[in-house]
Design an enzyme around this catalytic site. Structure first.
Site, PDB file in Angstrom:
ATOM      1  N   ASP A  76     -13.628 -22.755   4.182  1.00 52.66           N
ATOM      2  CA  ASP A  76     -13.092 -21.422   3.880  1.00 52.66           C
ATOM      3  C   ASP A  76     -11.870 -21.119   4.746  1.00 52.66           C
ATOM      4  O   ASP A  76     -11.779 -21.580   5.880  1.00 52.66           O
ATOM      5  CB  ASP A  76     -14.198 -20.378   4.135  1.00 52.66           C
ATOM      6  CG  ASP A  76     -13.874 -19.038   3.510  1.00 52.66           C
ATOM      7  OD1 ASP A  76     -12.947 -18.961   2.671  1.00 52.66           O
ATOM      8  OD2 ASP A  76     -14.532 -18.044   3.875  1.00 52.66           O
ATOM      9  N   GLY A  77     -10.948 -20.339   4.182  1.00 54.11           N
ATOM     10  CA  GLY A  77      -9.815 -19.851   4.967  1.00 54.11           C
ATOM     11  C   GLY A  77      -8.465 -20.433   4.577  1.00 54.11           C
ATOM     12  O   GLY A  77      -7.471 -20.194   5.272  1.00 54.11           O
ATOM     13  N   GLY A 103      -6.493 -19.614   2.064  1.00 58.53           N
ATOM     14  CA  GLY A 103      -5.556 -18.549   1.693  1.00 58.53           C
ATOM     15  C   GLY A 103      -5.021 -17.830   2.926  1.00 58.53           C
ATOM     16  O   GLY A 103      -3.808 -17.599   3.058  1.00 58.53           O
ATOM     17  N   ARG A 124      -0.893 -18.991  -1.822  1.00 62.80           N
ATOM     18  CA  ARG A 124      -2.041 -19.536  -1.113  1.00 62.80           C
ATOM     19  C   ARG A 124      -2.165 -21.059  -1.303  1.00 62.80           C
ATOM     20  O   ARG A 124      -2.934 -21.703  -0.611  1.00 62.80           O
ATOM     21  CB  ARG A 124      -3.305 -18.865  -1.665  1.00 62.80           C
ATOM     22  CG  ARG A 124      -3.273 -17.354  -1.560  1.00 62.80           C
ATOM     23  CD  ARG A 124      -4.241 -16.695  -2.555  1.00 62.80           C
ATOM     24  NE  ARG A 124      -5.541 -17.293  -2.539  1.00 62.80           N
ATOM     25  CZ  ARG A 124      -6.505 -16.969  -1.676  1.00 62.80           C
ATOM     26  NH1 ARG A 124      -6.293 -16.016  -0.795  1.00 62.80           N
ATOM     27  NH2 ARG A 124      -7.649 -17.579  -1.709  1.00 62.80           N
ATOM     28  N   ASN A 167     -15.337 -18.924  -8.244  1.00 63.86           N
ATOM     29  CA  ASN A 167     -13.888 -19.146  -8.104  1.00 63.86           C
ATOM     30  C   ASN A 167     -13.150 -19.117  -9.443  1.00 63.86           C
ATOM     31  O   ASN A 167     -11.929 -18.948  -9.477  1.00 63.86           O
ATOM     32  CB  ASN A 167     -13.597 -20.482  -7.391  1.00 63.86           C
ATOM     33  CG  ASN A 167     -13.843 -20.450  -5.905  1.00 63.86           C
ATOM     34  OD1 ASN A 167     -14.144 -21.466  -5.282  1.00 63.86           O
ATOM     35  ND2 ASN A 167     -13.725 -19.280  -5.285  1.00 63.86           N
ATOM     36  N   TRP A 168     -13.889 -19.259 -10.578  1.00 64.79           N
ATOM     37  CA  TRP A 168     -13.219 -19.182 -11.888  1.00 64.79           C
ATOM     38  C   TRP A 168     -12.628 -17.798 -12.115  1.00 64.79           C
ATOM     39  O   TRP A 168     -11.781 -17.614 -12.979  1.00 64.79           O
ATOM     40  CB  TRP A 168     -14.190 -19.502 -13.028  1.00 64.79           C
ATOM     41  CG  TRP A 168     -14.617 -20.942 -13.081  1.00 64.79           C
ATOM     42  CD1 TRP A 168     -15.864 -21.417 -12.857  1.00 64.79           C
ATOM     43  CD2 TRP A 168     -13.801 -22.093 -13.368  1.00 64.79           C
ATOM     44  NE1 TRP A 168     -15.881 -22.790 -12.986  1.00 64.79           N
ATOM     45  CE2 TRP A 168     -14.637 -23.233 -13.306  1.00 64.79           C
ATOM     46  CE3 TRP A 168     -12.446 -22.274 -13.672  1.00 64.79           C
ATOM     47  CZ2 TRP A 168     -14.164 -24.527 -13.525  1.00 64.79           C
ATOM     48  CZ3 TRP A 168     -11.979 -23.572 -13.903  1.00 64.79           C
ATOM     49  CH2 TRP A 168     -12.830 -24.667 -13.831  1.00 64.79           C
ATOM     50  N   ARG A 209     -19.701 -23.343   8.186  1.00 64.62           N
ATOM     51  CA  ARG A 209     -18.737 -22.552   7.418  1.00 64.62           C
ATOM     52  C   ARG A 209     -17.567 -22.230   8.333  1.00 64.62           C
ATOM     53  O   ARG A 209     -17.760 -21.771   9.462  1.00 64.62           O
ATOM     54  CB  ARG A 209     -19.342 -21.250   6.896  1.00 64.62           C
ATOM     55  CG  ARG A 209     -18.305 -20.470   6.061  1.00 64.62           C
ATOM     56  CD  ARG A 209     -18.864 -19.260   5.379  1.00 64.62           C
ATOM     57  NE  ARG A 209     -17.870 -18.694   4.467  1.00 64.62           N
ATOM     58  CZ  ARG A 209     -18.130 -18.109   3.315  1.00 64.62           C
ATOM     59  NH1 ARG A 209     -19.362 -17.979   2.913  1.00 64.62           N
ATOM     60  NH2 ARG A 209     -17.161 -17.627   2.552  1.00 64.62           N
ATOM     61  N   ARG A 252     -21.596 -16.186   5.866  1.00 59.20           N
ATOM     62  CA  ARG A 252     -22.361 -16.081   4.613  1.00 59.20           C
ATOM     63  C   ARG A 252     -22.587 -17.481   4.052  1.00 59.20           C
ATOM     64  O   ARG A 252     -21.817 -18.396   4.358  1.00 59.20           O
ATOM     65  CB  ARG A 252     -21.552 -15.317   3.541  1.00 59.20           C
ATOM     66  CG  ARG A 252     -21.408 -13.859   3.713  1.00 59.20           C
ATOM     67  CD  ARG A 252     -20.738 -13.272   2.455  1.00 59.20           C
ATOM     68  NE  ARG A 252     -19.379 -13.753   2.265  1.00 59.20           N
ATOM     69  CZ  ARG A 252     -18.318 -13.274   2.890  1.00 59.20           C
ATOM     70  NH1 ARG A 252     -18.444 -12.295   3.748  1.00 59.20           N
ATOM     71  NH2 ARG A 252     -17.121 -13.769   2.652  1.00 59.20           N
ATOM     72  N   SER A 264     -22.880 -17.789   0.546  1.00 61.53           N
ATOM     73  CA  SER A 264     -22.112 -17.707  -0.704  1.00 61.53           C
ATOM     74  C   SER A 264     -22.598 -18.638  -1.820  1.00 61.53           C
ATOM     75  O   SER A 264     -21.804 -19.385  -2.402  1.00 61.53           O
ATOM     76  CB  SER A 264     -20.621 -17.958  -0.444  1.00 61.53           C
ATOM     77  OG  SER A 264     -20.128 -17.009   0.445  1.00 61.53           O
TER      78      SER A 264
HETATM   79  C1  FPP Z   1     -11.587 -21.445   0.368  1.00 60.08           C
HETATM   80  O1  FPP Z   1     -10.449 -20.857   0.899  1.00 60.08           O
HETATM   81  C2  FPP Z   1     -11.270 -22.694  -0.269  1.00 60.08           C
HETATM   82  C3  FPP Z   1     -11.361 -22.971  -1.596  1.00 60.08           C
HETATM   83  C4  FPP Z   1     -11.768 -22.001  -2.611  1.00 60.08           C
HETATM   84  C5  FPP Z   1     -11.028 -24.278  -2.122  1.00 60.08           C
HETATM   85  C6  FPP Z   1     -11.319 -25.407  -1.190  1.00 60.08           C
HETATM   86  C7  FPP Z   1     -10.510 -26.530  -1.603  1.00 60.08           C
HETATM   87  C8  FPP Z   1      -9.995 -27.460  -0.787  1.00 60.08           C
HETATM   88  C9  FPP Z   1     -10.203 -27.545   0.658  1.00 60.08           C
HETATM   89  C10 FPP Z   1      -9.147 -28.484  -1.369  1.00 60.08           C
HETATM   90  C11 FPP Z   1      -9.930 -29.603  -1.955  1.00 60.08           C
HETATM   91  C12 FPP Z   1     -10.568 -29.243  -3.225  1.00 60.08           C
HETATM   92  C13 FPP Z   1      -9.993 -29.006  -4.410  1.00 60.08           C
HETATM   93  C14 FPP Z   1     -10.739 -28.350  -5.514  1.00 60.08           C
HETATM   94  C15 FPP Z   1      -8.599 -29.387  -4.699  1.00 60.08           C
HETATM   95  P1  FPP Z   1      -9.963 -19.481   0.293  1.00 60.08           P
HETATM   96  O2  FPP Z   1      -8.945 -19.782  -0.750  1.00 60.08           O
HETATM   97  O3  FPP Z   1     -11.131 -18.693  -0.180  1.00 60.08           O
HETATM   98  O4  FPP Z   1      -9.296 -18.820   1.548  1.00 60.08           O
HETATM   99  P2  FPP Z   1      -9.358 -17.285   2.002  1.00 60.08           P
HETATM  100  O5  FPP Z   1     -10.816 -16.967   2.212  1.00 60.08           O
HETATM  101  O6  FPP Z   1      -8.581 -17.288   3.269  1.00 60.08           O
HETATM  102  O7  FPP Z   1      -8.734 -16.501   0.922  1.00 60.08           O
END
Ligand code: FPP
Length: 243
Positions: free
Chosen positions: A14-15, A17, A28, A63-64, A183, A189, A191
């Protein structure tokens, strides 16, 4: 403290973005791209450390509902990575596996995935499972329906429904339960990730954003795991006697 290296580690990456935003990128996507590098390094280090199973949450059912542009970018990163990472997988003896509702993936993505799974199928240093379009509640519901069907058809008796027969209906059948779930990003969480399988897993939440995750973070999480007392319902005294 024990010196045991977990056999199976699950990671909620996670993280991405937030990392991209902090670095000043307009979208992102750069976070996801560097996330692939972090995953490559983590899988390599884990296989070198003797971890036999690594399962990562790459794309959840939820995520969809992200913007189409981000979903499209993630799917094209996935397609590109599956072929560009084949060499790393082969070099390190890593077998690729996938769980989740794979029929929801774009056709070319599913094809690339199946090809990489086939190409790495005889590797036996570590199994890397990608959870794609995965949701644990959905997985448990599918398992429940399959169990109900077997009972209706008379191939399973109600008193034969137990941990073992239920686990057989999950997409993780054949993988041991994870002893450690990590995580990143500071969120605390699960999730909808491996809810059944992580019943006894030690949970480690690290403040690092996934693209910055390094070998040191992996070692730190394993050290935290080794310092936990895994009682599995027993008392401390029972654990000490056994040790
Ligand atoms: C969570 O960060 C990450 C994801 C939803 C995707 C994880 C994917 C990879 C590490 C790349 C490898 C896999 C694929 C499918 C190409 P977030 O986008 O939720 O970040 P945030 O919580 O900071 O918004």
């Amino acid at each position: 403290m024990n010196n045991l290296i977990p056999k199976h580690i699950a990671i909620i990456m996670d993280g991405n973005g937030r990392w991209a935003k902090l670095q000043g990128f307009k979208t992102r996507i750069r976070g996801h791209e560097i996330g692939v590098t972090a995953l490559r390094n983590t899988a390599t280090h884990a296989s070198e450390m003797g971890i036999k199973y690594l399962t990562v949450y790459a794309f959840s059912e939820e995520n969809w509902s992200r913007p189409k542009s981000e979903i499209d970018a993630l799917m094209s990163i996935l397609i590109r990575s599956l072929s560009s990472e084949l060499e790393t997988l082969q070099k390190n003896g890593i077998r690729l596996n996938a769980i989740g509702n794979l029929d929801n993936l774009p056709r070319n993505c599913k094809k690339e995935l199946q090809e990489t799974i086939k190409a790495t199928s005889s590797n036996n240093t570590m199994t890397l499972t990608l959870a794609l379009s995965y949701g644990s509640r959905q997985e448990i519901l599918i398992a429940t329906k399959n169990i109900a069907k077997q009972v209706l058809e008379g191939t399973l008796k109600i008193n034969e429904i137990n941990d073992i027969s239920f686990s057989k209906e999950l997409s993780t059948y054949g993988l041991p339960d994870p002893e450690l779930m990590i995580r990143t990003s500071g969120e605390q969480r699960i999730s909808n990730f491996l809810l059944w399988q992580s019943s006894y897993a030690e949970l480690v939440f690290l403040p690092v954003l996934w693209p910055d995750f390094s070998k040191e973070h992996l070692e730190d999480a394993i050290l935290q795991y080794q310092n936990r007392e895994r009682r599995m319902g027993k008392t401390s005294d029972q654990i000490e006697i056994k040790e």
